[in-house]
Design a protein around this motif. Sequence first.
Motif, PDB file in Angstrom:
ATOM      1  N   ARG A   1     -10.320  -5.608   9.609  1.00 57.60           N
ATOM      2  CA  ARG A   1     -11.205  -4.451   9.746  1.00 57.60           C
ATOM      3  C   ARG A   1     -11.913  -4.091   8.453  1.00 57.60           C
ATOM      4  O   ARG A   1     -13.005  -3.539   8.486  1.00 57.60           O
ATOM      5  CB  ARG A   1     -10.403  -3.236  10.253  1.00 57.60           C
ATOM      6  CG  ARG A   1      -9.941  -3.381  11.698  1.00 57.60           C
ATOM      7  CD  ARG A   1     -11.120  -3.447  12.662  1.00 57.60           C
ATOM      8  NE  ARG A   1     -10.726  -3.749  14.029  1.00 57.60           N
ATOM      9  CZ  ARG A   1     -10.763  -4.950  14.580  1.00 57.60           C
ATOM     10  NH1 ARG A   1     -11.159  -5.986  13.843  1.00 57.60           N
ATOM     11  NH2 ARG A   1     -10.409  -5.162  15.826  1.00 57.60           N
TER      12      ARG A   1
ATOM     13  N   MET B   1      -3.597  -5.568   9.738  1.00 57.90           N
ATOM     14  CA  MET B   1      -4.100  -6.747   9.023  1.00 57.90           C
ATOM     15  C   MET B   1      -4.583  -6.336   7.634  1.00 57.90           C
ATOM     16  O   MET B   1      -5.268  -5.329   7.474  1.00 57.90           O
ATOM     17  CB  MET B   1      -5.254  -7.379   9.808  1.00 57.90           C
ATOM     18  CG  MET B   1      -5.849  -8.616   9.191  1.00 57.90           C
ATOM     19  SD  MET B   1      -4.794 -10.080   9.314  1.00 57.90           S
ATOM     20  CE  MET B   1      -4.841 -10.377  11.070  1.00 57.90           C
TER      21      MET B   1
ATOM     22  N   GLN C   1     -10.283 -12.088  14.076  1.00 58.58           N
ATOM     23  CA  GLN C   1      -8.925 -12.292  13.583  1.00 58.58           C
ATOM     24  C   GLN C   1      -8.149 -10.977  13.519  1.00 58.58           C
ATOM     25  O   GLN C   1      -6.944 -10.975  13.296  1.00 58.58           O
ATOM     26  CB  GLN C   1      -8.957 -12.912  12.185  1.00 58.58           C
ATOM     27  CG  GLN C   1      -9.427 -14.346  12.150  1.00 58.58           C
ATOM     28  CD  GLN C   1      -8.311 -15.326  12.432  1.00 58.58           C
ATOM     29  OE1 GLN C   1      -7.145 -14.975  12.534  1.00 58.58           O
ATOM     30  NE2 GLN C   1      -8.657 -16.588  12.566  1.00 58.58           N
ATOM     31  N   GLY C   2      -8.840  -9.863  13.674  1.00 57.62           N
ATOM     32  CA  GLY C   2      -8.182  -8.567  13.576  1.00 57.62           C
ATOM     33  C   GLY C   2      -8.412  -7.862  12.256  1.00 57.62           C
ATOM     34  O   GLY C   2      -7.900  -6.766  12.023  1.00 57.62           O
TER      35      GLY C   2
ATOM     36  N   SER D   1      -3.065 -13.839  10.933  1.00 58.60           N
ATOM     37  CA  SER D   1      -1.854 -13.028  11.132  1.00 58.60           C
ATOM     38  C   SER D   1      -0.600 -13.815  10.767  1.00 58.60           C
ATOM     39  O   SER D   1       0.357 -13.264  10.221  1.00 58.60           O
ATOM     40  CB  SER D   1      -1.773 -12.519  12.565  1.00 58.60           C
ATOM     41  OG  SER D   1      -1.628 -13.592  13.484  1.00 58.60           O
TER      42      SER D   1
END
Length: 234
Positions: free
Chosen positions: A48, A1, A45-46, A116
């Motif tokens: 980082r 991501m 949401q992923g 995504s």
Amino acid sequence: MLSVCILAGGLATRLRPITEKIPKSLVEVAGEPFICHQLRYLRDQGVRNVVLCVGYLGEMIEDVVGDGASFGLNVKYSPDGPRLLGTGGAIRQALPMLADSFFILYGDSYLPIDFSKVEASFHSANKLGLMTVLENGDRWDKSNVLFRDGQLIEYNKHNPSPDMKYIDYGLGILQASTLQAYEPGEVFDIADLYHSLSVRGQLAGYKVNERFYEIGSHSGLQEAETYFSENLRP
């Protein structure tokens, strides 16, 4: 991501007197600072890596968020410095902390959207930028996007035309190269870069169907409070 650049440096004059002593990101919504809701959502949401572009009372945001570890994130800070740089200037200043492409998110927005899918659309479009758009019809603000047959024809925040029925949803993606023409410390609005990309055919559009929530105004803050209270608390 992709990493996310959050624009959180404005003066938030429309929220006065609430924002006389705290930045907008720390305005309480459903029992805690808005930035906390935003960062947890990004983690889910992923995402980082987050870069927070801060200006007005930005040190207060850093005191609350820290390095982001408590949210499961890696958070860095890019301060405007002695003068506010505008949305574009703030992102230009943050480029050394960002990768070749990155999300742009406003610090007062909460967007029920799948990041995504937006990222996948950006990569498949093979353009310099992407803007998420919502069919608006002047419901939440003045419509400023001409979007037709899946294509973003023009974005124009400052001089929208009557045939524009969509609005900037608040999440974008840019290639870092689009900002290299600007000097570090230069003051400019990211809306001007989006407009330039759109008329050059280099801004993809991603249509969103669910409304956004924002705390940029007192009415928006009330709607966000209702949304968070009904949907996100135990």
